[in-house]
Scaffold this active site. Structure first.
Site, PDB file in Angstrom:
ATOM      1  CG  HIS A 404      -2.294   0.573   0.903  1.00 33.82           C
ATOM      2  ND1 HIS A 404      -2.475   1.614   0.021  1.00 33.82           N
ATOM      3  CD2 HIS A 404      -3.533   0.232   1.345  1.00 33.82           C
ATOM      4  CE1 HIS A 404      -3.760   1.902  -0.058  1.00 33.82           C
ATOM      5  NE2 HIS A 404      -4.426   1.075   0.720  1.00 33.82           N
ATOM      6  NE  ARG A 405       6.162  -0.029   2.105  1.00 37.68           N
ATOM      7  CZ  ARG A 405       7.312  -0.662   2.383  1.00 37.68           C
ATOM      8  NH1 ARG A 405       8.110  -0.188   3.337  1.00 37.68           N
ATOM      9  NH2 ARG A 405       7.662  -1.734   1.709  1.00 37.68           N
TER      10      ARG A 405
END
Length: 431
Positions: A404-405
């Site tokens: 998700h980064r």
């Protein structure tokens, strides 16, 4: 001037190497390029070559694990003071490391520590790891085999030649065990193999087996642990109608020089999808995100000690036949632990396929430095709705694990939608 030989980094993930055995001994003269020892890394068993000319004055680690840059030997000219060189290399004039990492006064030579696993006659015979495995599986004693390698070392072809000469009986007839001579203080057999304790029995009455952790398993535990607990994972699953993919594969195999698999089709479809969604083909580098221009797909391959990920480079530029041939070659090398470091590096996306094991769906841990990994399940017949009617169809579920980064939910969903469209209309791969 004598030079210290240190454990080199033989792969990008290697933290330590396990010395299986030396092909040279103290006092032997070596030249650059000659093989000194066999080293097990986290990914393969590799040969450690000499880079200087001289005589092996001292071997610091006979067998066992050594950290990167750890001292393993000293090469120089006869008569040189290797102890002083060794002490200087370790930053102390009073101590030199032994094979188990302890220190001993430099005035005394380091004691040779015999390998605990060397419990049979075959363990003292010079042979490659592959030759030993073949001999063990075939029930052949290496004492009966004549080696053709350096200094009489037994290699794979020697064992195979012996088996061909003996016929099938050599495979099923084990060598009779040598009866041990009486000894006033025999060593218990249990102490000879500390790395594996089969069927140990404790006071509570339960049986168990303890096996030493391999270099590969150590790295898998460390890297995937770091990935799971560092990268914020999220998962997206989609179901794909595989009816047209099945039909197209059948047609392609009528003209293909190799028999194509569904995995080849998945790799090609993933590569085509990545060209349209470059954010998925990316890497998290801490203070920046790298958007990779090349599409290099890692394909997870199960091996005896764990998992290896050979890489299909420029997968978007290759035909399915080329992908099929390359996957077969690399998978074969992976199972024989013959993959080279450059064949396992540079991945920008990874695929893990367990469909052949009857798995419906699963989630996979991201393989660093990739931002995503695709977990592929099997193809199953089930009732589906088609043109308003319930019919029997073939479906496959895939799950995309995302960091998700780097990747947001909508980005991952768009990639999966493109992948689904291609798999349900695979003719798009031909235009």
């Amino acid at each position: 001037m004598a030079e210290v030989i240190r454990m080199p980094r033989m792969s990008d993930t290697m933290e330590e190497g396990n010395i299986i055995g030396w092909l040279k001994k103290e006092g032997d003269r070596v030249e650059p390029g000659q093989t000194l020892a066999e080293v097990e890394t986290d990914k393969a068993t590799m040969e450690l070559d000499a880079f200087v000319e001289g005589v092996i004055l001292h071997i610091a680690v006979k067998e066992g694990p050594v950290a990167i840059d750890g001292v393993i030997a000293v090469i120089g000219q006869p008569g040189e003071d290797w102890q002083a060189v060794l002490a200087a290399a370790n930053g102390s004039s009073a101590a030199a490391p032994t094979a188990n990492g302890q220190s001993t006064p430099s005035a005394a030579p380091v004691a040779e520590v015999p390998a605990a696993a060397a419990v049979g006659e075959d363990s003292r015979i010079k042979a490659s790891p592959l030759a030993k495995n073949i001999a063990k599986e075939s029930g052949v004693s290496l004492e009966q085999v004549v080696g053709s390698g350096d200094q009489g070392r037994i290699v794979k072809k020697d064992v195979e030649a012996f088996l061909e000469g003996k016929g099938a009986t050599a495979v099923v007839t084990p060598t009779p065990a040598v009866t041990p001579q009486p000894s006033p203080s025999p060593t218990p057999a249990a102490k000879a193999e500390p790395a594996s304790v089969p069927f140990a029995f404790n006071a509570g009455g339960s049986n168990f087996e303890e096996v030493g952790v391999s270099q590969m398993r150590k790295v898998i535990a460390r890297r995937l642990g770091e990935s799971l607990f560092t990268a914020p994972h999220f998962y997206l699953t989609i179901e794909i109608n595989m009816d047209r993919a099945i039909a197209m594969r059948k047609q392609l195999n009528e003209v293909s020089p190799t028999k194509l698999s569904f995995n080849d089709l998945v790799i090609k479809a993933v590569a085509a999808s990545l060209t349209k969604h470059p954010a998925i083909n990316s890497s998290w580098l801490g203070d920046k995100i790298r958007y990779n221009k090349d599409i290099n797909i890692g394909v997870a391959v199960a091996v005896e000690d764990g998992l290896l990920v050979p890489v299909i480079r420029y997968a978007n530029m290759k035909t399915m036949s080329q992908i099929n041939t390359e996957v077969k070659t690399l998978a074969g090398k992976a199972k024989e632990r013959k993959l080279q470091p450059d064949e396992m590096q540079g991945n920008t996306f990874t695929i893990s396929n367990l469909g052949m094991f009857g798995i419906d769906e699963f989630t996979a841990i991201i393989n660093p430095p990739d931002a995503c990994i695709l977990a592929v399940g099997g193809i199953f017949e089930k009732p589906i709705v088609k043109n308003g009617e319930i019919v029997v169809g073939n479906t496959m579920k895939v799950t995309l694990s995302c960091d998700h980064r780097v990747v947001d939910g909508a980005t991952g969903a768009q990639f999966l939608q493109t992948f689904k469209d291609i798999m349900e209309e695979p003719i798009k791969l031909l235009v």
